[in-house]
Design an enzyme around this catalytic site. Sequence first.
Site, PDB file in Angstrom:
ATOM      1  N   GLN A 124      31.715  53.640  46.688  1.00  0.00           N
ATOM      2  CA  GLN A 124      31.625  52.179  46.680  1.00  0.00           C
ATOM      3  C   GLN A 124      32.528  51.579  47.749  1.00  0.00           C
ATOM      4  O   GLN A 124      33.714  51.930  47.840  1.00  0.00           O
ATOM      5  CB  GLN A 124      32.012  51.583  45.330  1.00  0.00           C
ATOM      6  CG  GLN A 124      31.721  50.079  45.296  1.00  0.00           C
ATOM      7  CD  GLN A 124      32.255  49.372  44.071  1.00  0.00           C
ATOM      8  OE1 GLN A 124      33.463  49.230  43.923  1.00  0.00           O
ATOM      9  NE2 GLN A 124      31.360  48.901  43.209  1.00  0.00           N
ATOM     10  N   CYS A 153      34.210  42.404  42.301  1.00  0.00           N
ATOM     11  CA  CYS A 153      35.671  42.352  42.109  1.00  0.00           C
ATOM     12  C   CYS A 153      36.142  40.901  42.071  1.00  0.00           C
ATOM     13  O   CYS A 153      35.985  40.161  43.048  1.00  0.00           O
ATOM     14  CB  CYS A 153      36.392  43.095  43.225  1.00  0.00           C
ATOM     15  SG  CYS A 153      38.198  43.001  43.096  1.00  0.00           S
ATOM     16  N   HIS A 229      27.401  43.367  35.878  1.00  0.00           N
ATOM     17  CA  HIS A 229      28.506  43.110  34.946  1.00  0.00           C
ATOM     18  C   HIS A 229      28.232  41.748  34.310  1.00  0.00           C
ATOM     19  O   HIS A 229      28.130  40.745  35.008  1.00  0.00           O
ATOM     20  CB  HIS A 229      29.845  43.101  35.677  1.00  0.00           C
ATOM     21  CG  HIS A 229      31.028  42.965  34.768  1.00  0.00           C
ATOM     22  ND1 HIS A 229      32.000  43.938  34.679  1.00  0.00           N
ATOM     23  CD2 HIS A 229      31.400  41.990  33.902  1.00  0.00           C
ATOM     24  CE1 HIS A 229      32.907  43.558  33.784  1.00  0.00           C
ATOM     25  NE2 HIS A 229      32.553  42.371  33.312  1.00  0.00           N
ATOM     26  N   ARG A 285      36.719  50.758  31.450  1.00  0.00           N
ATOM     27  CA  ARG A 285      37.862  50.867  30.540  1.00  0.00           C
ATOM     28  C   ARG A 285      37.586  51.819  29.384  1.00  0.00           C
ATOM     29  O   ARG A 285      38.477  52.557  28.945  1.00  0.00           O
ATOM     30  CB  ARG A 285      38.229  49.476  30.005  1.00  0.00           C
ATOM     31  CG  ARG A 285      38.839  48.545  31.035  1.00  0.00           C
ATOM     32  CD  ARG A 285      39.116  47.178  30.412  1.00  0.00           C
ATOM     33  NE  ARG A 285      37.891  46.511  29.997  1.00  0.00           N
ATOM     34  CZ  ARG A 285      37.787  45.688  28.957  1.00  0.00           C
ATOM     35  NH1 ARG A 285      38.849  45.445  28.201  1.00  0.00           N
ATOM     36  NH2 ARG A 285      36.646  45.101  28.665  1.00  0.00           N
TER      37      ARG A 285
END
Length: 366
Positions: A124, A153, A229, A285
């Site tokens: 990435q 991000c 996301h 996570r």
Amino acid sequence: MVVDHRLPNLHYAREDVDGDAAPSVAGKQVDNCTANTTDLDHELPPRRSAARLVQDLKSTGNRYVKICAPMVRYSKLPFRELVRNYDVDIAYTPMILADVYKHSKISRDTEFRTNRKDDPVVIQFAAHSAVDLADAAELAAPYVNGVDLNCGCPQKWAVHEKIGAHLMEDPELVRDMVRQVKARTSGIAMADGEPFPCSVKIRVHPDLKKTVEFVQRAESVGVDWITVHGRTRRQKSTEPVDLDAIKLVKEHATVPIFANGDVFSLQDADRIVEYTKTDGVMAARGLLENPALFAGHEYTPLECVERYVRLGIGYGSTHFIFHHHLMYMLDKSMSRAEKKTFNCLTSIPGILDYLETNYGLDFASR
């Protein structure tokens, strides 16, 4: 001395993605990915297309794709090898700055390390220039199964530098980036004869119509898949992921869509895929806390901890990264007092002694 027992903060600064000192490697041969293949100790065979792998998995019926997310500092070679033992299908590298990667041999030698076991892997990049992204993609392409553009991000420094989530407001630039990567890598010989794939990882807009249009523009130039996301740039990770937003994108997309956010167990993954009808899920996570989650483990099994210790030491992980990975993996099995003690450990030998004494692991026997 005051000791913070909490888990490490996942926020990172620009210097964390600028490239770091080459790690010492002990006990295992590791290939460094460079622009010059003569620098490799032995060349890697041609890689398969990650896009073809996605299609093959989908063709098996109810099987969805399970992906290890790009995580700055953490999704490096030892961790990628670890999670492949627990049903991860594709693993991403940490986000790498395309302009630094293309200009700096140090960056190319240290930011992305790979070997034959590291397959399939997607590298990435973060970029604000189509040329920078295409240059970096061309350098990395012989050693990876695909290239991904970070458009998600949300950190302030990244947005200030017009990378990451900033790109969600510039769909035409992203469209040009994908187009140039596809054109520049068209001559790459994949092992299965497929074109070299380029994907994009995004967040959603408050106005979901903009997200659908963003995806459609990327599709128009041949993007191979998109990871969504389900939070906006300004939402915190403590807010629930918007599954309806991901579902809407999937309903309007013609390429595979992967859901990202709030995947902390196999049950979470199953539920998200069932609701959104996406082609797979990406976990970040959740995998840090439990690298075996996709294999159905509720907590990190001890054999997973032991496996990571051997991989981390074998590949020469720094104490900082080695310690933080174990802090995440062991968090749910430690009391507050145990966390305070474990977080004080300042050396890898000290960590090994602690694990042998308190968990019965034996690192000297093999």
